[in-house]
Design an enzyme around this catalytic site. Structure first.
Site, PDB file in Angstrom:
ATOM      1  N   TRP A  93       0.855  -1.199   0.000  1.00 41.55           N
ATOM      2  CA  TRP A  93       0.000   0.000   0.000  1.00 41.55           C
ATOM      3  C   TRP A  93       0.884   1.239   0.000  1.00 41.55           C
ATOM      4  O   TRP A  93       1.600   1.494   0.961  1.00 41.55           O
ATOM      5  CB  TRP A  93      -0.886   0.018   1.241  1.00 41.55           C
ATOM      6  CG  TRP A  93      -1.890  -1.098   1.250  1.00 41.55           C
ATOM      7  CD1 TRP A  93      -3.143  -1.052   0.715  1.00 41.55           C
ATOM      8  CD2 TRP A  93      -1.738  -2.410   1.804  1.00 41.55           C
ATOM      9  NE1 TRP A  93      -3.776  -2.256   0.890  1.00 41.55           N
ATOM     10  CE2 TRP A  93      -2.938  -3.109   1.557  1.00 41.55           C
ATOM     11  CE3 TRP A  93      -0.706  -3.074   2.468  1.00 41.55           C
ATOM     12  CZ2 TRP A  93      -3.136  -4.430   1.953  1.00 41.55           C
ATOM     13  CZ3 TRP A  93      -0.899  -4.379   2.855  1.00 41.55           C
ATOM     14  CH2 TRP A  93      -2.100  -5.047   2.600  1.00 41.55           C
ATOM     15  N   HIS A 130      -7.272   1.466   2.536  1.00 42.26           N
ATOM     16  CA  HIS A 130      -8.294   0.483   2.191  1.00 42.26           C
ATOM     17  C   HIS A 130      -9.451   0.551   3.195  1.00 42.26           C
ATOM     18  O   HIS A 130      -9.306   1.108   4.291  1.00 42.26           O
ATOM     19  CB  HIS A 130      -7.722  -0.945   2.125  1.00 42.26           C
ATOM     20  CG  HIS A 130      -6.897  -1.351   3.318  1.00 42.26           C
ATOM     21  ND1 HIS A 130      -6.209  -2.526   3.385  1.00 42.26           N
ATOM     22  CD2 HIS A 130      -6.661  -0.731   4.507  1.00 42.26           C
ATOM     23  CE1 HIS A 130      -5.589  -2.626   4.542  1.00 42.26           C
ATOM     24  NE2 HIS A 130      -5.845  -1.551   5.235  1.00 42.26           N
ATOM     25  N   ARG A 162      -4.389   6.553  -1.987  1.00 41.56           N
ATOM     26  CA  ARG A 162      -3.017   6.042  -2.059  1.00 41.56           C
ATOM     27  C   ARG A 162      -2.165   6.986  -2.864  1.00 41.56           C
ATOM     28  O   ARG A 162      -2.667   7.739  -3.701  1.00 41.56           O
ATOM     29  CB  ARG A 162      -2.992   4.657  -2.724  1.00 41.56           C
ATOM     30  CG  ARG A 162      -3.556   3.585  -1.821  1.00 41.56           C
ATOM     31  CD  ARG A 162      -3.365   2.204  -2.380  1.00 41.56           C
ATOM     32  NE  ARG A 162      -4.318   1.315  -1.732  1.00 41.56           N
ATOM     33  CZ  ARG A 162      -4.587   0.085  -2.134  1.00 41.56           C
ATOM     34  NH1 ARG A 162      -3.959  -0.406  -3.184  1.00 41.56           N
ATOM     35  NH2 ARG A 162      -5.475  -0.655  -1.493  1.00 41.56           N
ATOM     36  N   GLN A 193     -13.576   1.561  -2.381  1.00 38.58           N
ATOM     37  CA  GLN A 193     -13.458   0.131  -2.064  1.00 38.58           C
ATOM     38  C   GLN A 193     -14.742  -0.330  -1.386  1.00 38.58           C
ATOM     39  O   GLN A 193     -15.441   0.458  -0.759  1.00 38.58           O
ATOM     40  CB  GLN A 193     -12.283  -0.130  -1.128  1.00 38.58           C
ATOM     41  CG  GLN A 193     -11.006  -0.499  -1.851  1.00 38.58           C
ATOM     42  CD  GLN A 193      -9.987  -1.179  -0.946  1.00 38.58           C
ATOM     43  OE1 GLN A 193     -10.203  -1.381   0.252  1.00 38.58           O
ATOM     44  NE2 GLN A 193      -8.857  -1.518  -1.534  1.00 38.58           N
ATOM     45  N   VAL A 229      -5.530 -12.028   6.412  1.00 40.22           N
ATOM     46  CA  VAL A 229      -6.335 -13.243   6.211  1.00 40.22           C
ATOM     47  C   VAL A 229      -5.415 -14.453   6.049  1.00 40.22           C
ATOM     48  O   VAL A 229      -4.288 -14.336   5.577  1.00 40.22           O
ATOM     49  CB  VAL A 229      -7.262 -13.118   4.965  1.00 40.22           C
ATOM     50  CG1 VAL A 229      -8.476 -12.268   5.275  1.00 40.22           C
ATOM     51  CG2 VAL A 229      -6.509 -12.587   3.760  1.00 40.22           C
ATOM     52  N   ALA A 266     -13.214 -12.130   5.345  1.00 38.91           N
ATOM     53  CA  ALA A 266     -13.240 -10.736   4.907  1.00 38.91           C
ATOM     54  C   ALA A 266     -13.120 -10.724   3.394  1.00 38.91           C
ATOM     55  O   ALA A 266     -12.534 -11.651   2.796  1.00 38.91           O
ATOM     56  CB  ALA A 266     -12.099  -9.963   5.544  1.00 38.91           C
TER      57      ALA A 266
END
Ligand code: DAH
Length: 341
Positions: free
Chosen positions: A151, A171, A197, A211, A254, A308
C-alpha cells in the site's frame, strides 16, 4: 426641504406614468427606496435639523415613502393583470430545465449495498483519516513489515493523541477492528467508501478511489461461505453467466488469502480483448480472518472464525460501462457526468 420632498413626489408620479414593464418598476424601486435612493438621502439630512423640523419633515418623508411603496405595488399588480408572467418572455428562464442523476459511483454504491442488505449486512462507516493501528498494525501488518509496501500510503505529519501515526486510509479494511470493537460478535458488516493512495496517476490509477469491504465473524464460518458469497455477489452484479474462481493470494490479515476472479461476461471465459484473453477478471481480495486479527479485537479464534472480502468498485464500473479512465469518476466533469464524454 419641504419643497424638495414635494418635487420628488411630483417627479416620481410622472416617472410612474411612463413605466411599461417590471424591469422599469424595479428601477424606480431602487431609485426611490434603495440603499442609496432618494428617501435614504432625505433621511440623512434630518440630524442637522431642530426637533420641531425633524418631526414635521420626518413625517413628510415617511408619507412619501408610503406613497412610493403603494404606487409601485399597484402598478405591479396592474402589470400582472395585463401581462401575466407566462406571456412575458423576458421573465421566463432561458435555459431548458435539467434533471439530475446519480453519480456513477453512487449508483454502484446503492446497487452493491442493496445486494448485501438482503443478506443481512449493515453498513459501517470508518474515518478517512485513520491511525496506523486500524489501517495496518492491528491488521497484522506491523511497522517495518515488508507487506506495508503493498500500500503506497499518504501519511500526515501528525500523530493521534496516543502517538499513533495518522494517515489517509489505504483500504476499507480499516473498518474491521473498529466494527468488531463496537459491535462484538457475531457480526456482518460492510463498507463502501473512499480510500487514498500515493499513486502515479494514469487511466487505471487515481489517488482517490472506492473500495467495498465485507466482514463476517461467527461460530463455524468457513471457506464454503466465502465461496458461496463470492459467486452470489458476482452473479447479482454482473449477471448469471458469470461465476467466481479463487486463486491463492497473500494478504497479511487473512489466512488463507485468496484472489477472487469473475469469469469474463463478454466471452463467457473463452478469452477476448476485454479480459486480455485470460477468460477471467481479477475482482477482489478475500480470505479467512487471521487469528491474530481476531485476538487484536479481543475475540477468541478457537471459538470464532470469519471471512473478509474487499474489492474495487471503480474498476468493475469501468468494465460495466466502458469508461476507460478511472480519474473521470473523481473530476466532477459535468459533460462526463451527463454521459456526453
Ligand atoms: N484491503 C485489500 C486491499 O486494499 C483488499 C482486501 C483483501 C480486503 C483481502 C479484504 C481481504 O477484506 O480479505 O488491497
Amino acid at each position: 426641504m419641504l419643497d424638495k420632498i414635494d418635487q420628488f413626489q411630483k417627479e416620481f408620479l410622472q416617472e410612474l406614468e411612463g413605466v411599461k414593464n417590471r424591469g422599469e418598476i424595479n428601477e424606480l424601486r431602487v431609485k426611490y427606496l434603495g440603499r442609496k435612493g432618494v428617501i435614504k438621502s432625505l433621511l440623512k439630512q434630518l440630524p442637522s435639523l431642530t426637533v420641531e423640523e425633524k418631526r414635521r419633515l420626518g413625517g413628510k418623508i415617511n408619507q412619501l415613502k408610503k406613497l412610493v411603496e403603494k404606487k409601485l405595488a399597484e402598478q405591479e399588480e396592474k402589470l400582472n393583470q395585463e401581462q401575466p408572467l407566462t406571456s412575458q418572455g423576458e421573465f421566463l428562464p432561458h435555459w431548458p430545465s435539467q434533471f439530475g442523476r446519480l453519480h456513477p459511483i453512487e449508483w454502484m454504491r446503492q446497487r452493491v449495498l442493496n445486494i448485501f442488505h438482503h443478506l443481512g449486512f449493515v453498513e459501517f462507516k470508518g474515518p478517512h483519516i485513520e491511525n496506523d493501528w486500524f489501517n495496518f498494525a492491528g491488521l497484522n501488518i506491523p511497522p517495518g513489515h515488508p507487506a506495508r509496501d503493498l500500500w503506497d500510503t499518504l501519511y500526515l505529519n501528525q500523530n493521534d493523541k496516543k502517538g499513533n501515526p495518522l494517515l489517509l486510509r489505504t483500504h476499507t479494511s480499516n473498518i474491521q477492528l473498529r466494527a468488531l470493537e463496537k459491535y462484538g460478535v457475531p457480526l456482518r458488516v460492510m463498507a463502501f467508501d473512499r480510500c487514498f493512495r500515493r499513486e502515479i496517476l494514469d487511466p487505471r490509477h487515481s489517488h482517490t478511489f472506492s473500495q467495498f469491504e465485507v466482514l463476517v465473524v461467527d461460530k463455524g464460518i468457513n471457506m464454503n461461505h466465502l465461496k458461496w458469497l463470492s459467486d452470489y455477489f458476482l452473479k447479482e452484479i454482473l449477471g448469471q453467466v458469470t461465476e467466481s474462481r479463487f486463486r491463492p493470494k497473500y494478504y497479511p490479515f487473512v489466512e488463507p488469502g485468496v484472489g477472487v476472479d469473475a469469469k469474463c461476461v463478454f466471452c463467457n471465459g473463452k478469452g477476448c480483448p476485454i479480459c486480455s484473453y485470460s477468460g477471467w477478471f481479477e475482482i477482489a481480495g478475500a480470505g479467512m480472518v487471521h487469528p491474530q486479527v481476531l485476538k487484536n479485537a479481543g475475540i477468541d479464534p478457537n471459538e470464532y472464525s470469519g471471512f473478509a472480502w474487499g474489492f474495487g468498485p471503480d474498476r468493475m464500473l469501468m468494465l460495466m460501462t466502458g469508461v476507460n479512465d478511472i480519474r473521470q469518476f473523481y473530476q466532477g466533469d459535468f459533460q462526463f457526468l451527463k454521459g456526453g464524454r
